[in-house]
Design an enzyme around this catalytic site. Structure first.
Site, PDB file in Angstrom:
ATOM      1  N   LYS A   1      49.107 -51.835 -10.937  1.00 14.13           N
ATOM      2  CA  LYS A   1      47.943 -51.250 -10.385  1.00 14.13           C
ATOM      3  C   LYS A   1      46.558 -51.976 -10.667  1.00 14.13           C
ATOM      4  CE  LYS A   1      51.400 -47.913 -10.504  1.00 14.13           C
ATOM      5  NZ  LYS A   1      52.549 -47.668 -11.391  1.00 14.13           N
TER       6      LYS A   1
HETATM    7  N1  GLU Z   1      56.604 -45.562 -16.804  1.00 10.23           N
HETATM    8  C1  GLU Z   1      56.589 -46.880 -17.337  1.00 10.23           C
HETATM    9  C2  GLU Z   1      55.860 -47.587 -16.272  1.00 10.23           C
HETATM   10  O1  GLU Z   1      55.651 -47.532 -14.948  1.00 10.23           O
HETATM   11  C3  GLU Z   1      58.231 -47.318 -17.344  1.00 10.23           C
HETATM   12  C4  GLU Z   1      58.885 -46.667 -18.452  1.00 10.23           C
HETATM   13  C5  GLU Z   1      59.996 -47.113 -18.891  1.00 10.23           C
HETATM   14  O2  GLU Z   1      60.726 -47.470 -17.794  1.00 10.23           O
HETATM   15  O3  GLU Z   1      60.548 -47.007 -20.003  1.00 10.23           O
HETATM   16  O4  GLU Z   1      55.540 -49.022 -16.515  1.00 10.23           O
END
Ligand code: GLU
Ligand code: ZN
Length: 293
Positions: free
Chosen positions: A239
């Site tokens: 992003k």
């Molecule tokens: N929420 C994290 C991200 O979007 C990924 C977390 C994970 O896969 O452990 O980068």
């Protein structure tokens, strides 16, 4: 494919933007790894950082996953609905003396070793107790001199002295929310995740997660980190680098499979998303993925 209750995988996006090519690759990699083995595949919304959540991003991500045929099992888990679980994990750490309150402001920490690989290493100001006049701004995990290591299915043995590289790290942030490192460990355990497949940007977070798993008495899953998708400037698609949203179509799915080194259905008329995905599932082999480090 017979279902295999012994494999439980997940895709854990943050709803801070729409699905872009990099997050599609993570979703596809974890889906293929799970479903080619008859496993279960869950989706978890990592929506704790409410300031970053973008309205509509969650439903946009879910619609895109559905559009690509990445169908998840069970209900979508939202971290925002699980605060009591993180609270009790933090309480466990505090009771065991494995976490402590920290009164450092951003400014207190600014001067320390900003070149360290995982950001500045916490210098340990509050380890022996909150310094006089300080208020609690965060809670930190108390690291020890153990080297944590794991055997990544693609990158091999990865070792880290968390105390030396990151130092005592934040498990609950100053402004309230629980840190990703704590929440992900609590949720991977609660969902019985056996295999974590995600981007290689998280390789160096894994030792912190293993430290927390051990402190909380949780099993450590298997890890497979995927090479990172980069833009023409060599930056990770995210992003922050304003990666464009993907729309579900056969061309994009083929491109994602190619990125993962997977054999492709011969190009030709009449190959829709569904057929491409079916072929990909039948031919998936994680050993074809090329690491980028
Ligand atoms: N929420 C994290 C991200 O979007 C990924 C977390 C994970 O896969 O452990 O980068
Ligand atoms: Zn401190």
């Amino acid at each position: 494919m017979d279902s295999n209750p012994l494999y439980r995988g997940r895709f854990a996006p943050s709803p801070s933007g729409y699905l872009h090519f990099g997050s599609l690759v993570s979703a596809l990699g974890s889906y293929l790894d799970a479903k080619s083995r008859g496993g279960l595949w869950f989706v978890r919304m990592e929506d704790l950082d409410t300031a970053r959540n973008v309205p509509g991003a969650e439903s946009g991500i879910l619609r895109a996953l559905e559009g690509f045929g990445l169908v998840w099992d069970g209900p979508v888990l939202r971290q925002s609905a699980r605060l009591a679980h993180y609270e009790s994990a933090l309480a466990t750490l505090l009771e065991q003396g494995l976490a402590y309150p920290c009164g450092c402001s951003r400014r207190d920490l600014l001067t320390h070793d900003p070149a360290a690989p995982a950001g500045p290493r916490y210098p340990g100001h509050c380890r022996q107790g909150l310094p006089p006049g300080k208020i609690i701004r965060s809670f930190r995990y108390k690291t020890n001199d153990i080297e944590h290591y794991f055997n990544d299915r693609l990158y091999g043995i990865f070792r880290q002295r968390v105390d030396q590289v990151v130092g005592d790290f934040v498990v609950r942030r100053a402004d309230g929310p629980f840190a990703y490192q704590l929440a992900v460990v609590v949720d991977d355990a609660a969902q019985g995740i056996t295999d974590v497949v995600r981007g290689a940007d998280l390789l160096d977070s894994t030792p912190r997660q293993i430290a927390l798993q051990q402190a909380l008495g949780f099993a450590t899953p298997q890890y497979l980190h995927l090479p990172l998708v980069r833009n023409a400037q060599g930056e990770k698609l995210s992003k922050q680098t304003r990666a464009p949203a993907v729309t579900p179509d056969a061309t994009t799915l083929r491109r994602a499979l190619r990125f993962l080194g997977q054999p492709e259905l011969p190009q030709g008329a009449g190959h829709d998303l569904h057929e491409i995905m079916k072929y990909a599932l039948q031919h998936y082999d994680y050993r074809l993925i090329k690491k980028d480090l």
